[in-house]
Design a protein around this motif. Structure first.
Motif, PDB file in Angstrom:
ATOM      1  N   ALA A   1     -34.042   9.110  10.146  1.00  0.00           N
ATOM      2  CA  ALA A   1     -32.618   8.858   9.893  1.00  0.00           C
ATOM      3  C   ALA A   1     -32.064   7.728  10.747  1.00  0.00           C
ATOM      4  N   CYS A   2     -32.651   7.480  11.921  1.00  0.00           N
ATOM      5  CA  CYS A   2     -32.127   6.444  12.807  1.00  0.00           C
ATOM      6  C   CYS A   2     -32.350   5.045  12.237  1.00  0.00           C
ATOM      7  N   ALA A   3     -33.311   4.894  11.334  1.00  0.00           N
ATOM      8  CA  ALA A   3     -33.617   3.573  10.788  1.00  0.00           C
ATOM      9  C   ALA A   3     -32.597   3.123   9.755  1.00  0.00           C
ATOM     10  N   PHE A   4     -31.822   4.037   9.222  1.00  0.00           N
ATOM     11  CA  PHE A   4     -30.889   3.690   8.163  1.00  0.00           C
ATOM     12  C   PHE A   4     -29.443   3.765   8.661  1.00  0.00           C
ATOM     13  N   SER A   5     -28.531   3.341   7.837  1.00  0.00           N
ATOM     14  CA  SER A   5     -27.116   3.357   8.181  1.00  0.00           C
ATOM     15  C   SER A   5     -26.653   4.793   8.405  1.00  0.00           C
ATOM     16  N   THR A   6     -25.752   4.973   9.355  1.00  0.00           N
ATOM     17  CA  THR A   6     -25.270   6.316   9.670  1.00  0.00           C
ATOM     18  C   THR A   6     -24.030   6.697   8.879  1.00  0.00           C
ATOM     19  N   ARG A   7     -23.559   5.778   7.991  1.00  0.00           N
ATOM     20  CA  ARG A   7     -22.387   6.092   7.182  1.00  0.00           C
ATOM     21  C   ARG A   7     -22.742   7.169   6.158  1.00  0.00           C
ATOM     22  N   VAL A   8     -21.856   8.127   5.980  1.00  0.00           N
ATOM     23  CA  VAL A   8     -22.088   9.198   5.015  1.00  0.00           C
ATOM     24  C   VAL A   8     -21.249   8.911   3.780  1.00  0.00           C
ATOM     25  N   VAL A   9     -21.884   8.908   2.626  1.00  0.00           N
ATOM     26  CA  VAL A   9     -21.178   8.652   1.370  1.00  0.00           C
ATOM     27  C   VAL A   9     -20.810   9.994   0.765  1.00  0.00           C
ATOM     28  N   ALA A  10     -19.521  10.182   0.495  1.00  0.00           N
ATOM     29  CA  ALA A  10     -19.037  11.465  -0.019  1.00  0.00           C
ATOM     30  C   ALA A  10     -19.401  11.651  -1.482  1.00  0.00           C
ATOM     31  N   ALA A  11     -19.431  10.562  -2.249  1.00  0.00           N
ATOM     32  CA  ALA A  11     -19.700  10.662  -3.684  1.00  0.00           C
ATOM     33  C   ALA A  11     -21.174  10.996  -3.925  1.00  0.00           C
ATOM     34  N   LYS A  12     -21.437  11.669  -5.041  1.00  0.00           N
ATOM     35  CA  LYS A  12     -22.800  12.021  -5.399  1.00  0.00           C
ATOM     36  C   LYS A  12     -23.552  10.758  -5.826  1.00  0.00           C
ATOM     37  N   MET A  13     -24.809  10.651  -5.420  1.00  0.00           N
ATOM     38  CA  MET A  13     -25.605   9.475  -5.783  1.00  0.00           C
ATOM     39  C   MET A  13     -25.818   9.442  -7.297  1.00  0.00           C
ATOM     40  N   VAL A  14     -25.667   8.275  -7.872  1.00  0.00           N
ATOM     41  CA  VAL A  14     -25.841   8.119  -9.316  1.00  0.00           C
ATOM     42  C   VAL A  14     -27.330   7.965  -9.621  1.00  0.00           C
ATOM     43  N   THR A  15     -27.781   8.616 -10.682  1.00  0.00           N
ATOM     44  CA  THR A  15     -29.186   8.557 -11.073  1.00  0.00           C
ATOM     45  C   THR A  15     -29.304   7.883 -12.432  1.00  0.00           C
ATOM     46  N   PRO A  16     -30.429   7.245 -12.700  1.00  0.00           N
ATOM     47  CA  PRO A  16     -30.579   6.572 -14.001  1.00  0.00           C
ATOM     48  C   PRO A  16     -30.702   7.578 -15.148  1.00  0.00           C
ATOM     49  N   ILE A  17     -30.313   7.138 -16.356  1.00  0.00           N
ATOM     50  CA  ILE A  17     -30.395   7.998 -17.542  1.00  0.00           C
ATOM     51  C   ILE A  17     -31.852   8.363 -17.797  1.00  0.00           C
ATOM     52  N   ARG A  18     -32.706   7.357 -17.867  1.00  0.00           N
ATOM     53  CA  ARG A  18     -34.132   7.602 -18.041  1.00  0.00           C
ATOM     54  C   ARG A  18     -34.899   6.748 -17.046  1.00  0.00           C
ATOM     55  N   LYS A  19     -35.994   7.300 -16.572  1.00  0.00           N
ATOM     56  CA  LYS A  19     -36.817   6.583 -15.611  1.00  0.00           C
ATOM     57  C   LYS A  19     -38.254   6.595 -16.103  1.00  0.00           C
ATOM     58  N   PRO A  20     -38.587   5.673 -17.013  1.00  0.00           N
ATOM     59  CA  PRO A  20     -39.960   5.650 -17.531  1.00  0.00           C
ATOM     60  C   PRO A  20     -40.937   5.142 -16.480  1.00  0.00           C
ATOM     61  N   LYS A  21     -42.196   5.436 -16.677  1.00  0.00           N
ATOM     62  CA  LYS A  21     -43.224   4.962 -15.756  1.00  0.00           C
ATOM     63  C   LYS A  21     -43.404   3.462 -15.969  1.00  0.00           C
ATOM     64  N   ILE A  22     -43.270   2.701 -14.899  1.00  0.00           N
ATOM     65  CA  ILE A  22     -43.397   1.242 -14.991  1.00  0.00           C
ATOM     66  C   ILE A  22     -44.858   0.869 -14.809  1.00  0.00           C
TER      67      ILE A  22
END
Length: 149
Positions: A5-26
């Motif tokens: 966790a120390c390597a990333f930003s310490t800001r907390v985002v209140a909103a839920k993370m958005v996910t893609p509609i479909r994630k096909p295998k690339i």
């Protein structure tokens, strides 16, 4: 909480993370770059691809054991072309008005703030993206830590 966790930003985002509609295998048909013929032999010949045009060229004539030439068969599938590993496609934005284009497409496209955008405008874009629930690939760019109060 987490060891990484120390390597990333310490800001907390209140909103839920958005996910893609479909994630096909690339599937990438070829991951390594096409190198220019004789770029390993002469330092004056750069590695960037150039099509061989000589009359006796063994690469142009596709002899066995020579380097491969780019052709249309190496192209990615149409559904996964230009897709990021997380399943989104990227749109470059320069201002707040451009990010509102993604209002109805926030599950298939993510935004990336252009490098020429100032820190002040970046704050506005990040705030608007959070309101519209749009993923930003470089949301932490040019954001200075808050001054001690």
């Amino acid at each position: 909480q987490y060891p990484w966790a120390c390597a990333f930003s310490t800001r907390v985002v209140a909103a839920k993370m958005v996910t893609p509609i479909r994630k096909p295998k690339i599937v990438k048909k070829r991951t390594n770059k096409f190198k220019r013929h004789h770029s390993d032999r002469y330092s004056r010949v750069s590695e960037s691809w150039r099509k061989p045009k000589g009359i006796d060229g063994v690469v142009r004539r596709r002899f066995h054991g020579q380097i491969r030439m780019p052709k249309i068969g190496y192209r990615s599938a149409k559904k996964t072309r230009h897709m990021l590993p997380d399943g989104f496609q990227k749109l470059l934005v320069h201002n707040v008005k451009e990010i509102e284009v993604l209002l109805m497409h926030n599950r298939s496209y993510c935004a990336e703030i252009a490098h020429s955008v100032s820190a002040r405008k970046r704050k506005d874009i990040v705030a608007r993206a959070q309101q519209l629930n749009i993923k930003l690939t470089n949301a932490d760019g040019r954001l200075r830590a808050e001054e001690n109060e």
